[in-house]
Design an enzyme around this catalytic site. Structure first.
Site, PDB file in Angstrom:
ATOM      1  N   HIS A  41     -15.509  -8.392 -52.248  1.00 32.27           N
ATOM      2  CA  HIS A  41     -14.588  -7.936 -53.946  1.00 32.27           C
ATOM      3  C   HIS A  41     -13.657  -8.119 -54.167  1.00 32.27           C
ATOM      4  O   HIS A  41     -12.709  -7.523 -54.566  1.00 32.27           O
ATOM      5  CB  HIS A  41     -14.888  -6.315 -53.863  1.00 32.27           C
ATOM      6  CG  HIS A  41     -16.789  -5.667 -53.878  1.00 32.27           C
ATOM      7  ND1 HIS A  41     -16.642  -4.315 -54.197  1.00 32.27           N
ATOM      8  CD2 HIS A  41     -17.510  -6.293 -54.113  1.00 32.27           C
ATOM      9  CE1 HIS A  41     -18.132  -4.538 -54.372  1.00 32.27           C
ATOM     10  NE2 HIS A  41     -18.640  -5.619 -54.431  1.00 32.27           N
ATOM     11  N   LEU A  67     -22.382 -13.649 -56.498  1.00 31.95           N
ATOM     12  CA  LEU A  67     -21.322 -12.907 -57.549  1.00 31.95           C
ATOM     13  C   LEU A  67     -21.592 -11.712 -57.410  1.00 31.95           C
ATOM     14  O   LEU A  67     -23.402 -10.905 -56.572  1.00 31.95           O
ATOM     15  CB  LEU A  67     -21.296 -13.389 -59.151  1.00 31.95           C
ATOM     16  CG  LEU A  67     -20.944 -14.454 -59.197  1.00 31.95           C
ATOM     17  CD1 LEU A  67     -20.872 -14.580 -60.918  1.00 31.95           C
ATOM     18  CD2 LEU A  67     -19.213 -14.419 -58.838  1.00 31.95           C
ATOM     19  N   ASP A  68     -20.957 -10.312 -57.666  1.00 33.80           N
ATOM     20  CA  ASP A  68     -22.020  -8.572 -57.833  1.00 33.80           C
ATOM     21  C   ASP A  68     -22.711  -8.261 -58.584  1.00 33.80           C
ATOM     22  O   ASP A  68     -22.429  -9.285 -59.778  1.00 33.80           O
ATOM     23  CB  ASP A  68     -19.960  -8.178 -57.458  1.00 33.80           C
ATOM     24  CG  ASP A  68     -19.072  -7.942 -56.657  1.00 33.80           C
ATOM     25  OD1 ASP A  68     -19.829  -8.556 -55.444  1.00 33.80           O
ATOM     26  OD2 ASP A  68     -18.135  -7.809 -57.144  1.00 33.80           O
ATOM     27  N   VAL A  69     -22.998  -7.324 -58.489  1.00 29.46           N
ATOM     28  CA  VAL A  69     -24.233  -6.926 -59.850  1.00 29.46           C
ATOM     29  C   VAL A  69     -23.428  -6.998 -60.848  1.00 29.46           C
ATOM     30  O   VAL A  69     -24.126  -7.714 -61.960  1.00 29.46           O
ATOM     31  CB  VAL A  69     -25.307  -5.589 -59.404  1.00 29.46           C
ATOM     32  CG1 VAL A  69     -23.712  -4.734 -59.339  1.00 29.46           C
ATOM     33  CG2 VAL A  69     -25.795  -5.111 -59.981  1.00 29.46           C
TER      34      VAL A  69
END
Length: 238
Positions: A183, A100-102
């Site tokens: 993304h 997962l992205d930050v």
């Protein structure tokens, strides 16, 4: 399994280091101090070192409720990695079954079983990922249809695979995708002229984020959750 091998596998130690720990009297099996590395540890035994239960050697399967601001990486120069959230001696050996992205929160699965994680991450298995999305602007009336048809992302030659969008309100939806492009969710909405302001993953395949887990908390998967990844989809679900 011999106690010294159990300690070696659980703590990532050499046989000599494990023997030293055992002889110190700091290791108990089912509450009893054991000082022999040859002691046979039964299948369901509770092994503790300095009053801390050790993870059973072998494949591990973990779900984490990832908070915002943590990266799915072992090292990062700017942000905390999710590894600091684990109170486990061998957590560094686990890898991600989908990152997962930050700034994205929710379900992260981690394991040291490569075959199991491949069932989740390989595109050919079409593993569902369900995200709760909050948008900056109201959704258009054609969003559901466009996601089902596939969306042209910037710098991509092909449309995204068909995705299912369930509209919850004018700015909130559940989105189910089967891919894992960079993304991807944010780029899909951006292609329609909208911006994602909150993204939370709720499900990966049949495994749902445990509502009892607070952000930053984790637990080991149940046997049913682990085996569910290998249950083939019915033709109507493919």
């Amino acid at each position: 399994m011999r106690l010294d091998k159990y300690i070696c596998d659980s703590l990532g130690l050499t046989r000599k280091e494990a023997t030293k720990i055992i002889k110190s009297g700091d290791v108990t099996v089912d509450g009893d101090i054991q000082k022999s590395g040859a002691f046979k540890v039964r299948e369901q035994a509770c092994v503790e070192w300095q009053e801390r239960e050790l993870v059973k050697p072998g494949p591990n399967y973990i779900m984490l409720n990832k908070p915002e601001g943590f990266v799915c990486s072992q090292e990062d120069d700017f942000n905390h990695t999710v590894y600091v959230l684990f109170d486990e001696p061998n957590a560094y050996k686990w890898h991600f079954a989908g990152r997962l992205d930050v700034d994205t929160t929710g379900l992260v699965l981690m394991t040291d079983d490569g075959q199991w994680s491949h069932r989740i991450t390989s595109p050919k298995h079409k593993c569902d990922k369900v995200y709760r999305v909050v948008l900056a602007d109201p959704m258009g009336h054609d969003y559901v249809e466009k996601f089902a048809e596939g969306i042209q992302l910037r710098n991509e030659k092909e449309l995204t695979k068909p995705a299912y969008l369930e509209v919850l309100s004018e700015k909130e939806a559940l989105l189910t995708i089967h891919e894992g492009k960079y993304h991807q969710v944010k780029r899909m909405f951006a292609a329609l002229g909208n911006k994602v302001i909150s993204l939370h993953r709720e499900r990966i395949g049949p495994i749902v984020l445990d509502p009892e887990l607070e952000p930053g908390e984790y637990r080991y998967l149940s046997d049913n959750e682990i085996s569910s990844v290998f249950i083939p989809k019915r033709p109507e679900d493919a």
